[in-house]
Scaffold this motif. Structure first.
Motif, mmCIF file in Angstrom:
data_model
loop_
_atom_site.group_PDB
_atom_site.id
_atom_site.type_symbol
_atom_site.label_atom_id
_atom_site.label_comp_id
_atom_site.label_asym_id
_atom_site.label_seq_id
_atom_site.Cartn_x
_atom_site.Cartn_y
_atom_site.Cartn_z
ATOM 1 N N LYS A 170 0.837 -1.210 0.000
ATOM 2 C CA LYS A 170 0.000 0.000 0.000
ATOM 3 C C LYS A 170 0.872 1.261 0.000
ATOM 4 O O LYS A 170 0.546 2.239 -0.671
ATOM 5 C CB LYS A 170 -0.940 0.001 1.199
ATOM 6 C CG LYS A 170 -2.071 -0.971 1.043
ATOM 7 C CD LYS A 170 -3.040 -0.875 2.197
ATOM 8 C CE LYS A 170 -4.094 -1.935 2.012
ATOM 9 N NZ LYS A 170 -5.411 -1.528 2.408
ATOM 10 N N SER B 149 2.311 1.616 -3.441
ATOM 11 C CA SER B 149 1.270 2.091 -4.349
ATOM 12 C C SER B 149 1.027 3.591 -4.172
ATOM 13 O O SER B 149 0.834 4.319 -5.154
ATOM 14 C CB SER B 149 -0.021 1.310 -4.101
ATOM 15 O OG SER B 149 -1.005 1.687 -5.021
ATOM 16 N N GLU C 114 1.568 6.378 -6.994
ATOM 17 C CA GLU C 114 0.484 7.302 -7.343
ATOM 18 C C GLU C 114 0.981 8.745 -7.317
ATOM 19 O O GLU C 114 0.653 9.545 -8.191
ATOM 20 C CB GLU C 114 -0.701 7.133 -6.386
ATOM 21 C CG GLU C 114 -1.869 8.035 -6.686
ATOM 22 C CD GLU C 114 -2.522 7.794 -8.034
ATOM 23 O OE1 GLU C 114 -3.005 8.768 -8.639
ATOM 24 O OE2 GLU C 114 -2.564 6.635 -8.486
ATOM 25 N N HIS D 269 -2.906 -10.579 -6.660
ATOM 26 C CA HIS D 269 -3.700 -9.535 -6.019
ATOM 27 C C HIS D 269 -4.408 -8.715 -7.087
ATOM 28 O O HIS D 269 -4.140 -8.845 -8.278
ATOM 29 C CB HIS D 269 -2.834 -8.652 -5.112
ATOM 30 C CG HIS D 269 -1.594 -8.121 -5.768
ATOM 31 N ND1 HIS D 269 -1.618 -7.149 -6.734
ATOM 32 C CD2 HIS D 269 -0.289 -8.454 -5.605
ATOM 33 C CE1 HIS D 269 -0.386 -6.888 -7.134
ATOM 34 N NE2 HIS D 269 0.445 -7.675 -6.468
ATOM 35 N N ASP D 270 -5.319 -7.858 -6.641
ATOM 36 C CA ASP D 270 -6.181 -7.141 -7.580
ATOM 37 C C ASP D 270 -5.546 -5.928 -8.249
ATOM 38 O O ASP D 270 -6.145 -5.341 -9.138
ATOM 39 C CB ASP D 270 -7.481 -6.735 -6.895
ATOM 40 C CG ASP D 270 -7.266 -5.832 -5.696
ATOM 41 O OD1 ASP D 270 -6.099 -5.571 -5.330
ATOM 42 O OD2 ASP D 270 -8.279 -5.391 -5.112
ATOM 43 N N GLU D 271 -4.332 -5.538 -7.868
ATOM 44 C CA GLU D 271 -3.673 -4.406 -8.542
ATOM 45 C C GLU D 271 -3.416 -4.703 -10.014
ATOM 46 O O GLU D 271 -3.263 -3.784 -10.814
ATOM 47 C CB GLU D 271 -2.336 -4.066 -7.863
ATOM 48 C CG GLU D 271 -2.482 -3.224 -6.632
ATOM 49 C CD GLU D 271 -1.136 -2.767 -6.125
ATOM 50 O OE1 GLU D 271 -0.513 -1.925 -6.788
ATOM 51 O OE2 GLU D 271 -0.721 -3.260 -5.068
ATOM 52 N N ASP E 151 -5.382 -2.926 -12.711
ATOM 53 C CA ASP E 151 -5.211 -1.485 -12.921
ATOM 54 C C ASP E 151 -3.899 -1.173 -13.638
ATOM 55 O O ASP E 151 -3.154 -0.290 -13.246
ATOM 56 C CB ASP E 151 -5.254 -0.778 -11.559
ATOM 57 C CG ASP E 151 -5.321 0.730 -11.705
ATOM 58 O OD1 ASP E 151 -5.865 1.213 -12.709
ATOM 59 O OD2 ASP E 151 -4.807 1.420 -10.811
ATOM 60 N N ARG E 152 -3.626 -1.929 -14.704
ATOM 61 C CA ARG E 152 -2.378 -1.729 -15.439
ATOM 62 C C ARG E 152 -2.635 -0.978 -16.734
ATOM 63 O O ARG E 152 -3.698 -1.090 -17.323
ATOM 64 C CB ARG E 152 -1.744 -3.081 -15.783
ATOM 65 C CG ARG E 152 -1.422 -3.905 -14.572
ATOM 66 C CD ARG E 152 -0.658 -5.136 -14.925
ATOM 67 N NE ARG E 152 -1.392 -6.021 -15.814
ATOM 68 C CZ ARG E 152 -0.905 -7.170 -16.271
ATOM 69 N NH1 ARG E 152 0.292 -7.565 -15.942
ATOM 70 N NH2 ARG E 152 -1.618 -7.933 -17.062
ATOM 71 N N GLU F 174 7.620 -0.994 -6.878
ATOM 72 C CA GLU F 174 6.173 -1.053 -7.055
ATOM 73 C C GLU F 174 5.788 -1.480 -8.466
ATOM 74 O O GLU F 174 4.813 -2.198 -8.655
ATOM 75 C CB GLU F 174 5.544 0.312 -6.747
ATOM 76 C CG GLU F 174 4.022 0.304 -6.703
ATOM 77 C CD GLU F 174 3.324 0.337 -8.059
ATOM 78 O OE1 GLU F 174 2.155 -0.097 -8.117
ATOM 79 O OE2 GLU F 174 3.935 0.784 -9.049
ATOM 80 N N SER G 96 3.315 -4.634 -8.507
ATOM 81 C CA SER G 96 1.939 -4.451 -8.978
ATOM 82 C C SER G 96 1.632 -5.256 -10.235
ATOM 83 O O SER G 96 0.470 -5.362 -10.629
ATOM 84 C CB SER G 96 1.669 -2.976 -9.251
ATOM 85 O OG SER G 96 2.422 -2.539 -10.375
#
Length: 182
Positions: free
Chosen positions: A28, A31, A35, A96-98, A101-102, A144, A148
């Protein structure tokens, strides 16, 4: 051919390990740093802070960092991604769910890493303390991108090389121009 097979296997193993072994809380934080670095916001903010707080050295470091960032972004995103249409790591490697979001662009090279390394490497010679401070989020961004599932480790390494080259070019360009009388 064996070299490419070995590289692909190393990319697979390292990607799967980064995606599955980094603790959720650390992921997190990574991430959040990524961001902040999205669209170079983090580096532009750092440049503003350096220019405002660092006197002539801060302004010189900020200018070098932003110049190197532009060179790295143009090289990685404007040129290399257009030439190398490499797909992102397979979604089944990322537990994982990241992974959902690529970006859709080419995986090679990591433009985020290129920008982070370029900025940091260009700042460090002028203001070593600021360079050391920038190195922490730059390393987080690079990690990251693999964790990710956005990039293979080799994409990140290529981005770092582009970033270092961009910093070198920006730092050497004035001397090259003066030496050659362009």
């Amino acid at each position: 051919m064996r070299l490419l097979t070995g590289l692909f296997e190393a990319d697979r193993v390292l990607t799967q390990q980064a995606a599955s072994r980094i603790p959720r809380d650390v992921a997190k934080v990574l991430s959040g740093v990524e961001e902040a670095a999205q669209n170079t916001k983090l580096w532009c903010g750092a440049a503003v802070a350096m220019a405002c707080l660092g006197g002539w050295r801060g302004r010189k470091a900020a200018a070098a960092g932003l110049g190197a960032l532009v060179v790295a972004q143009l090289t990685s995103n404007g040129l290399c991604k257009q030439l190398a249409d490499r797909p992102r790591p397979p979604a089944e490697w990322i537990p994982h769910d990241e992974v959902a979001d690529r970006p859709d662009s080419s995986s090679f090279p990591s433009g985020h890493t290129a920008a982070a390394v370029a900025f940091t490497a260009a700042v460090a010679p002028t203001w070593p303390v600021a360079g050391a401070l920038c190195a922490v989020p730059a390393a987080a961004v690079a990690l990251e991108r693999v964790q990710s599932g956005a990039h293979y480790p080799s994409d990140v390494v290529a981005g770092a090389v582009i970033g270092l080259a961009g910093a070198w070019l920006v730092r050497r360009a004035p001397r090259l121009v003066l030496r050659h009388g362009w």
